[in-house]
Design a protein around this motif. Structure first.
Motif, PDB file in Angstrom:
ATOM      1  N   ASP A 161      -7.087 100.023 204.333  1.00  0.00           N
ATOM      2  CA  ASP A 161      -7.522 100.102 202.806  1.00  0.00           C
ATOM      3  C   ASP A 161      -7.332 101.237 202.135  1.00  0.00           C
ATOM      4  N   PHE A 162      -7.559 102.486 202.788  1.00  0.00           N
ATOM      5  CA  PHE A 162      -7.460 103.684 202.081  1.00  0.00           C
ATOM      6  C   PHE A 162      -6.030 103.769 201.621  1.00  0.00           C
ATOM      7  N   VAL A 163      -5.120 103.551 202.273  1.00  0.00           N
ATOM      8  CA  VAL A 163      -3.580 103.672 202.176  1.00  0.00           C
ATOM      9  C   VAL A 163      -3.299 102.948 201.147  1.00  0.00           C
ATOM     10  N   ARG A 164      -3.789 101.368 201.269  1.00  0.00           N
ATOM     11  CA  ARG A 164      -3.404 100.805 200.100  1.00  0.00           C
ATOM     12  C   ARG A 164      -3.607 101.232 198.635  1.00  0.00           C
ATOM     13  N   LYS A 165      -4.884 101.454 198.749  1.00  0.00           N
ATOM     14  CA  LYS A 165      -5.577 101.810 197.348  1.00  0.00           C
ATOM     15  C   LYS A 165      -4.960 103.231 196.690  1.00  0.00           C
ATOM     16  N   TYR A 166      -4.460 104.289 197.774  1.00  0.00           N
ATOM     17  CA  TYR A 166      -3.717 105.449 197.422  1.00  0.00           C
ATOM     18  C   TYR A 166      -2.448 104.848 196.886  1.00  0.00           C
ATOM     19  N   ARG A 167      -1.811 103.880 197.609  1.00  0.00           N
ATOM     20  CA  ARG A 167      -0.275 103.359 197.075  1.00  0.00           C
ATOM     21  C   ARG A 167      -0.441 103.057 195.440  1.00  0.00           C
ATOM     22  N   SER A 168      -1.656 102.463 195.396  1.00  0.00           N
ATOM     23  CA  SER A 168      -1.774 101.752 194.104  1.00  0.00           C
ATOM     24  C   SER A 168      -2.263 102.678 193.128  1.00  0.00           C
ATOM     25  N   ASN A 169      -2.943 102.175 191.889  1.00  0.00           N
ATOM     26  CA  ASN A 169      -3.300 103.270 190.934  1.00  0.00           C
ATOM     27  C   ASN A 169      -4.986 103.254 191.140  1.00  0.00           C
ATOM     28  N   GLU A 170      -5.561 102.649 192.178  1.00  0.00           N
ATOM     29  CA  GLU A 170      -6.914 102.513 192.262  1.00  0.00           C
ATOM     30  C   GLU A 170      -7.305 103.807 192.725  1.00  0.00           C
ATOM     31  N   ILE A 171      -6.828 104.655 193.449  1.00  0.00           N
ATOM     32  CA  ILE A 171      -7.066 106.178 193.690  1.00  0.00           C
ATOM     33  C   ILE A 171      -6.026 107.013 193.040  1.00  0.00           C
ATOM     34  N   LYS A 172      -6.727 107.689 192.038  1.00  0.00           N
ATOM     35  CA  LYS A 172      -5.806 108.232 191.107  1.00  0.00           C
ATOM     36  C   LYS A 172      -5.558 110.019 191.446  1.00  0.00           C
ATOM     37  N   THR A 173      -4.766 110.606 191.309  1.00  0.00           N
ATOM     38  CA  THR A 173      -4.117 112.124 191.587  1.00  0.00           C
ATOM     39  C   THR A 173      -3.970 112.771 190.581  1.00  0.00           C
ATOM     40  N   ASP A 174      -4.196 114.103 190.395  1.00  0.00           N
ATOM     41  CA  ASP A 174      -3.761 114.964 189.193  1.00  0.00           C
ATOM     42  C   ASP A 174      -2.268 115.034 189.087  1.00  0.00           C
TER      43      ASP A 174
END
Length: 201
Positions: free
Chosen positions: A170-183
């Motif tokens: 689930d973390f990987v899916r969220k990272y792939r989407s915009n749910e987890i944002k990066t700088d």
């Protein structure tokens, strides 16, 4: 142990610095110095503890920008499959106090040769303290979970690999989407490779 440049004030050359590291590591049971880094391959079955000076050598100078971390063997297999080449570290932390003392790292042309051993020992000892501070080596699961959460760029890819090994798809899916944002922009093609490797849909 005597070096060709052993007089006070003279710069040690590359071979002398490497030989000095090999001499120092003999005082630390279970550790060895190979491929430019201090490594403990014996303590854990699943991972290798590493204190890496990350040497940069050029004529007349040597730069050390030390980090400490680990290589997880399973993550290493995934990284090699995705990138076609191995990475030495799965997760790492900079030795901040040493890096702050010297702009851009520890420059050995600013260090007298008779002080080099003390500087390298200080770096190694701080690296061991960093390993104890940031990582839980009690089990492979605890180690991967304890890795500092750095999700930017290449660090993000490696963090996703660790989470996938733990089964946290689930973390990987969220990272792939915009749910987890990066700088900074994510390395989406690499994340897609991670998802294919683990059959994450």
């Amino acid at each position: 142990m005597k070096f060709g440049n052993s007089e006070k004030g003279l710069m040690l050359n590359k071979d002398e610095i490497i030989n000095l590291c090999k001499l120092i590591v003999q005082d630390y049971p279970g550790w060895e110095f190979s491929a430019g880094a201090f490594k403990n391959k014996k303590e854990l079955k699943h991972s290798v503890k590493i204190v890496d000076p990350t040497w940069s050598f050029s004529p007349g100078s040597a730069l050390m920008q030390p980090v400490a971390g680990f290589l997880n063997k399973e993550a290493g297999k995934v990284i090699k499959h995705i990138y076609g080449e191995p990475f030495e570290l799965t997760s790492w932390v900079r030795l901040e106090s040493l890096n702050r003392d010297y702009v851009g790292g520890i420059r050995f042309y600013d260090i007298e040769s008779d002080k080099a051993e003390d500087v390298i020992r200080q770096m190694f000892d701080e690296g061991l303290s960093v390993l104890d501070k940031y990582y839980d080596f009690s089990s492979e699961e605890n180690l991967l979970r304890s890795a500092p959460k750095n999700i930017e760029g290449q660090f993000g890819v490696q963090y996703c690999i660790m989470m996938a090994i733990l089964g946290d798809y689930d973390f990987v899916r969220k990272y792939r989407s915009n749910e987890i944002k990066t700088d900074i922009p994510k390395l989406m093609n690499r994340i897609d490779e991670v998802m294919r490797y683990f059959n994450i849909v």
